[in-house]
Enzyme design. Structure first.
Site, mmCIF file in Angstrom:
data_model
loop_
_atom_site.group_PDB
_atom_site.id
_atom_site.type_symbol
_atom_site.label_atom_id
_atom_site.label_comp_id
_atom_site.label_asym_id
_atom_site.label_seq_id
_atom_site.Cartn_x
_atom_site.Cartn_y
_atom_site.Cartn_z
ATOM 1 N N ASP A 24 0.916 -1.005 -0.122
ATOM 2 C CA ASP A 24 0.162 0.051 0.083
ATOM 3 C C ASP A 24 1.123 1.229 -0.024
ATOM 4 O OD1 ASP A 24 -2.201 -1.708 0.109
ATOM 5 O OD2 ASP A 24 -2.780 -1.043 2.097
ATOM 6 N N LYS A 51 -6.329 -7.404 0.308
ATOM 7 C CA LYS A 51 -7.395 -7.940 1.477
ATOM 8 C C LYS A 51 -6.893 -9.016 2.006
ATOM 9 C CE LYS A 51 -10.882 -4.940 -0.918
ATOM 10 N NZ LYS A 51 -10.651 -4.050 0.164
ATOM 11 N N ASN A 54 -4.088 -9.006 4.547
ATOM 12 C CA ASN A 54 -4.712 -8.261 5.616
ATOM 13 C C ASN A 54 -5.505 -9.246 6.554
ATOM 14 O OD1 ASN A 54 -3.517 -5.829 4.693
ATOM 15 N ND2 ASN A 54 -5.443 -5.109 3.973
ATOM 16 N N ARG A 235 -22.375 1.198 12.466
ATOM 17 C CA ARG A 235 -23.267 0.638 12.979
ATOM 18 C C ARG A 235 -23.481 -0.774 13.282
ATOM 19 N NH1 ARG A 235 -27.828 1.130 9.132
ATOM 20 N NH2 ARG A 235 -26.096 1.413 7.647
ATOM 21 N N ALA A 260 -8.717 -1.258 5.732
ATOM 22 C CA ALA A 260 -8.490 -2.516 6.600
ATOM 23 C C ALA A 260 -9.540 -2.786 7.591
ATOM 24 C CB ALA A 260 -7.001 -3.098 6.603
ATOM 25 N N ALA A 261 -10.412 -2.083 7.914
ATOM 26 C CA ALA A 261 -11.482 -2.441 9.051
ATOM 27 C C ALA A 261 -12.189 -3.581 8.800
ATOM 28 C CB ALA A 261 -12.174 -1.030 9.499
ATOM 29 N N GLY A 262 -12.614 -3.555 7.461
ATOM 30 C CA GLY A 262 -13.278 -4.722 6.871
ATOM 31 C C GLY A 262 -12.416 -6.208 6.950
ATOM 32 N N ASP A 263 -11.321 -5.870 6.754
ATOM 33 C CA ASP A 263 -10.410 -7.042 6.792
ATOM 34 C C ASP A 263 -10.282 -7.635 8.190
ATOM 35 O OD1 ASP A 263 -10.078 -6.962 3.888
ATOM 36 O OD2 ASP A 263 -8.505 -5.428 4.134
#
Ligand code: RIB
Length: 315
Positions: A24, A51, A54, A235, A260-263
């Protein structure tokens, strides 16, 4: 998909990730530039990302026993990406060096409120083949959880899901970045973890309220998906499985960079699942890992350790 209890009783601990590794290149900027605009930014950083990597590192930092399958170039970034997996105790015997393609790179702009925009140059990642995945069948056969994303060719992702299913792993697909999916892939997915944009892309349905979410999940389940976990950012997440439809709220944090919060969510979820925790509890682990990742800069530099996640879960 087997019932939740069947998944949990039969679980092997190994987690296998088939996916991307990127370097990155991150610009910290007051805001995301508009088309045609030049901005003076604050700072430049590089950090390991992608992704797949991560999610692998996220799971390993939380105590998971993780192996990665993928491709990097025979270049300096490839060296650094492999060294980084090693440093994070992710087994990388199945990450191939590709002499004919550069390592994946992501150009990321992060603004002052922690929002980002990302362009991925996939390079070697998009040269992963079904045969590469088959070469990793021994580690797939040992795995209880398989993590897949969409920064790799769909034929390789589909082959991985087939092998995961054949060997009894729980196949988890994070359909990011969003793109249309072949029906045969969706029918092999035990747990789908899309965000709102990805859900709408896959179903053509809006997801503005709970009724929408149930309808979108039902549409996905009619195509063979087992559980659906809709991630909703600040949420939290909405879990739909069998007769359960449950909103699981987020942990409140001050975001610095959501990259990377989703990862991190997927990595936290996978570790909890591999430890035999019920789906709803695994989603809480995902929420905690995702929230903590949003409080730090960069993809992998921000991925939390287990003690931090456990402390947040106790709150
Ligand atoms: O999900 C975040 C990741 O997306 C970044 O690390 C970047 O490499 C892109 O793959």
């Amino acid at each position: 998909m087997p019932g939740t209890s069947a998944i949990l009783l039969d679980m092997k601990k190994q987690i296998v990730v088939i996916g991307s590794l990127n370097m990155d290149l991150v610009a910290l900027s007051p805001r995301i530039p508009r088309p045609g605009e030049t901005l003076l930014g604050h700072e430049f950083r590089t950090a390991p990302g992608g992704k797949g990597a991560n999610q692998a590192v996220a799971a390993a930092r939380l105590g998971g026993d993780v192996a990665m399958v993928g491709r990097v170039g025979a270049d300096d970034f490839g060296d650094a990406l492999l060294a980084n997996l090693q440093a994070n105790r992710v087994a990388h015997d199945w990450v191939l060096r590709d002499a004919d393609a550069a390592s994946g790179v992501a150009i990321i702009v992060v603004d002052d409120v922690g929002e980002n925009s990302i362009v991925v140059l996939s390079g070697a990642n998009m040269r992963l083949t079904p045969a590469d995945v088959e070469a990793a069948e021994s580690v797939i056969a040992r795995s209880g959880v398989m993590l897949l994303q969409l920064e790799s060719p769909l034929d390789a992702v589909t082959r991985a899901a087939e092998l995961g299913r054949r060997h009894g792993a729980t196949v988890v697909l994070n359909p990011a970045p969003a793109r249309p999916l072949p029906p045969e892939l969706l029918s092999l997915v035990d747990v789908l973890i899309p965000n709102e944009t990805e859900t709408t892309m896959l179903t053509g349905l809006p997801v503005s309220d709970e009724a929408d979410m149930r309808a979108a999940a039902a549409a996905l389940q009619s195509r063979g998906v087992g559980a659906v976990i809709l991630t909703l950012g600040e949420r939290g997440a909405f879990l739909i499985h069998d007769d359960v439809a449950q909103h699981i709220p987020a942990f409140a944090v001050q975001p610095v960079d959501t990259t990377a919060a989703g990862d991190a969510f997927v990595g936290g979820f996978a570790v909890a699942l591999a430890e035999g925790r019920p789906l709803a509890e695994a989603v809480r682990w995902g929420n905690a890992a995702g929230a903590l990742a949003a409080t730090g800069l960069g993809a992998q530099p921000s991925l939390p350790r287990r003690a931090a996640v456990e402390a947040l879960l106790r709150k």
